[in-house]
Design a protein around this motif. Structure first.
Motif, PDB file in Angstrom:
ATOM      1  N   LEU A 179       9.707   1.651   1.682  1.00  0.00           N
ATOM      2  CA  LEU A 179       9.117   1.377   2.993  1.00  0.00           C
ATOM      3  C   LEU A 179       7.606   1.621   3.000  1.00  0.00           C
ATOM      4  CD1 LEU A 179      11.887   2.845   5.332  1.00  0.00           C
ATOM      5  CD2 LEU A 179      11.345   0.433   4.945  1.00  0.00           C
ATOM      6  N   GLU A 180       7.155   2.674   2.293  1.00  0.00           N
ATOM      7  CA  GLU A 180       5.724   2.930   2.200  1.00  0.00           C
ATOM      8  C   GLU A 180       5.005   1.788   1.497  1.00  0.00           C
ATOM      9  OE1 GLU A 180       5.362   6.678   0.223  1.00  0.00           O
ATOM     10  OE2 GLU A 180       5.925   7.830   1.989  1.00  0.00           O
ATOM     11  N   ASN A 181       5.599   1.292   0.412  1.00  0.00           N
ATOM     12  CA  ASN A 181       5.002   0.166  -0.311  1.00  0.00           C
ATOM     13  C   ASN A 181       4.947  -1.086   0.566  1.00  0.00           C
ATOM     14  OD1 ASN A 181       4.516   1.609  -2.643  1.00  0.00           O
ATOM     15  ND2 ASN A 181       6.485   1.074  -3.560  1.00  0.00           N
ATOM     16  N   GLU A 182       6.019  -1.340   1.303  1.00  0.00           N
ATOM     17  CA  GLU A 182       6.053  -2.494   2.194  1.00  0.00           C
ATOM     18  C   GLU A 182       4.974  -2.372   3.273  1.00  0.00           C
ATOM     19  OE1 GLU A 182       9.102  -4.583   5.344  1.00  0.00           O
ATOM     20  OE2 GLU A 182       9.959  -3.460   3.663  1.00  0.00           O
TER      21      GLU A 182
ATOM     22  N   GLY B  44       2.228  -0.637   3.026  1.00  0.00           N
ATOM     23  CA  GLY B  44       0.945  -0.801   2.335  1.00  0.00           C
ATOM     24  C   GLY B  44       0.615  -2.265   2.107  1.00  0.00           C
ATOM     25  N   ASN B  45       1.620  -3.052   1.735  1.00  0.00           N
ATOM     26  CA  ASN B  45       1.402  -4.486   1.540  1.00  0.00           C
ATOM     27  C   ASN B  45       1.021  -5.163   2.845  1.00  0.00           C
ATOM     28  OD1 ASN B  45       2.009  -4.275  -1.173  1.00  0.00           O
ATOM     29  ND2 ASN B  45       4.156  -4.829  -0.904  1.00  0.00           N
ATOM     30  N   ARG B  46       1.638  -4.761   3.935  1.00  0.00           N
ATOM     31  CA  ARG B  46       1.310  -5.346   5.227  1.00  0.00           C
ATOM     32  C   ARG B  46      -0.110  -4.979   5.651  1.00  0.00           C
ATOM     33  NH1 ARG B  46       6.846  -4.877   8.855  1.00  0.00           N
ATOM     34  NH2 ARG B  46       8.117  -6.168   7.481  1.00  0.00           N
ATOM     35  N   VAL B  47      -0.509  -3.737   5.399  1.00  0.00           N
ATOM     36  CA  VAL B  47      -1.871  -3.307   5.729  1.00  0.00           C
ATOM     37  C   VAL B  47      -2.882  -4.083   4.886  1.00  0.00           C
ATOM     38  CG1 VAL B  47      -3.492  -1.368   5.590  1.00  0.00           C
ATOM     39  CG2 VAL B  47      -1.218  -1.031   6.563  1.00  0.00           C
ATOM     40  N   ASP B  48      -2.577  -4.279   3.598  1.00  0.00           N
ATOM     41  CA  ASP B  48      -3.469  -5.051   2.734  1.00  0.00           C
ATOM     42  C   ASP B  48      -3.597  -6.488   3.235  1.00  0.00           C
ATOM     43  OD1 ASP B  48      -3.907  -2.876   1.118  1.00  0.00           O
ATOM     44  OD2 ASP B  48      -2.408  -3.470  -0.381  1.00  0.00           O
ATOM     45  N   TYR B  49      -2.479  -7.083   3.627  1.00  0.00           N
ATOM     46  CA  TYR B  49      -2.500  -8.448   4.154  1.00  0.00           C
ATOM     47  C   TYR B  49      -3.365  -8.504   5.410  1.00  0.00           C
ATOM     48  CZ  TYR B  49      -1.046 -12.822   6.245  1.00  0.00           C
ATOM     49  OH  TYR B  49      -1.054 -14.062   6.826  1.00  0.00           O
ATOM     50  N   PHE B  50      -3.184  -7.547   6.302  1.00  0.00           N
ATOM     51  CA  PHE B  50      -3.974  -7.520   7.531  1.00  0.00           C
ATOM     52  C   PHE B  50      -5.457  -7.360   7.214  1.00  0.00           C
ATOM     53  CE2 PHE B  50      -5.965  -5.217  11.062  1.00  0.00           C
ATOM     54  CZ  PHE B  50      -5.774  -6.150  12.058  1.00  0.00           C
ATOM     55  N   ARG B  51      -5.787  -6.460   6.301  1.00  0.00           N
ATOM     56  CA  ARG B  51      -7.184  -6.224   5.938  1.00  0.00           C
ATOM     57  C   ARG B  51      -7.809  -7.496   5.360  1.00  0.00           C
ATOM     58  NH1 ARG B  51      -7.855  -2.282   1.348  1.00  0.00           N
ATOM     59  NH2 ARG B  51      -5.953  -1.644   2.341  1.00  0.00           N
ATOM     60  N   ASP B  52      -7.052  -8.233   4.554  1.00  0.00           N
ATOM     61  CA  ASP B  52      -7.577  -9.452   3.939  1.00  0.00           C
ATOM     62  C   ASP B  52      -7.703 -10.604   4.931  1.00  0.00           C
ATOM     63  OD1 ASP B  52      -7.666  -8.084   1.547  1.00  0.00           O
ATOM     64  OD2 ASP B  52      -5.763  -8.900   0.808  1.00  0.00           O
TER      65      ASP B  52
END
Length: 115
Positions: free
Chosen positions: A25-28, A30-38
């Motif tokens: 869940l933490e990795n998921e 993190g991926n969502r935060v990275d997508y949002f940041r990009d």
């Protein structure tokens, strides 16, 4: 539903499973935060101008050129100078118009009334 935990061994297995699920869940997240940041710039622009993200090719090129130009000190100075010149011109024109209006009204008051 999980079976009941009735021994220390099954408790250790359940703790391990839950730790692994927590990492997933933490990795998921993190991926969502990275997508949002990009993609937050595109999302914000799309919120203001609907459909702008779909035409990202030419629009992004123009936007990047504008960003680079605005980042340049020379362009900022030119734009600021041009704006100030335009404002001064408008101010002078308004002043001239106001002056002409006042002088015309004063002339009309001074003119003798023809009877």
């Amino acid at each position: 539903m999980r079976k009941k935990i009735d021994s220390f061994e099954s408790l250790e297995l359940e703790i391990t499973r839950l730790k692994m699920r927590s990492r997933e869940l933490e990795n998921e997240m993190g991926n969502r935060v990275d997508y949002f940041r990009d993609n937050y710039k595109k999302m914000a622009l799309n919120a203001v101008i609907p459909g702008s993200a779909k035409h990202s090719g030419a629009f992004n090129i123009a936007l990047n050129v504008a960003k680079m130009a605005w980042g340049s000190g020379k362009v900022k100075n030119f734009a600021t100078g041009a704006l100030m010149t335009a404002l001064e011109f408008i101010g002078v024109q308004l002043g001239i118009n106001l002056f002409n209006k006042v002088t015309k009204s004063r002339k009309k008051k001074k003119e003798p009334v023809a009877e």
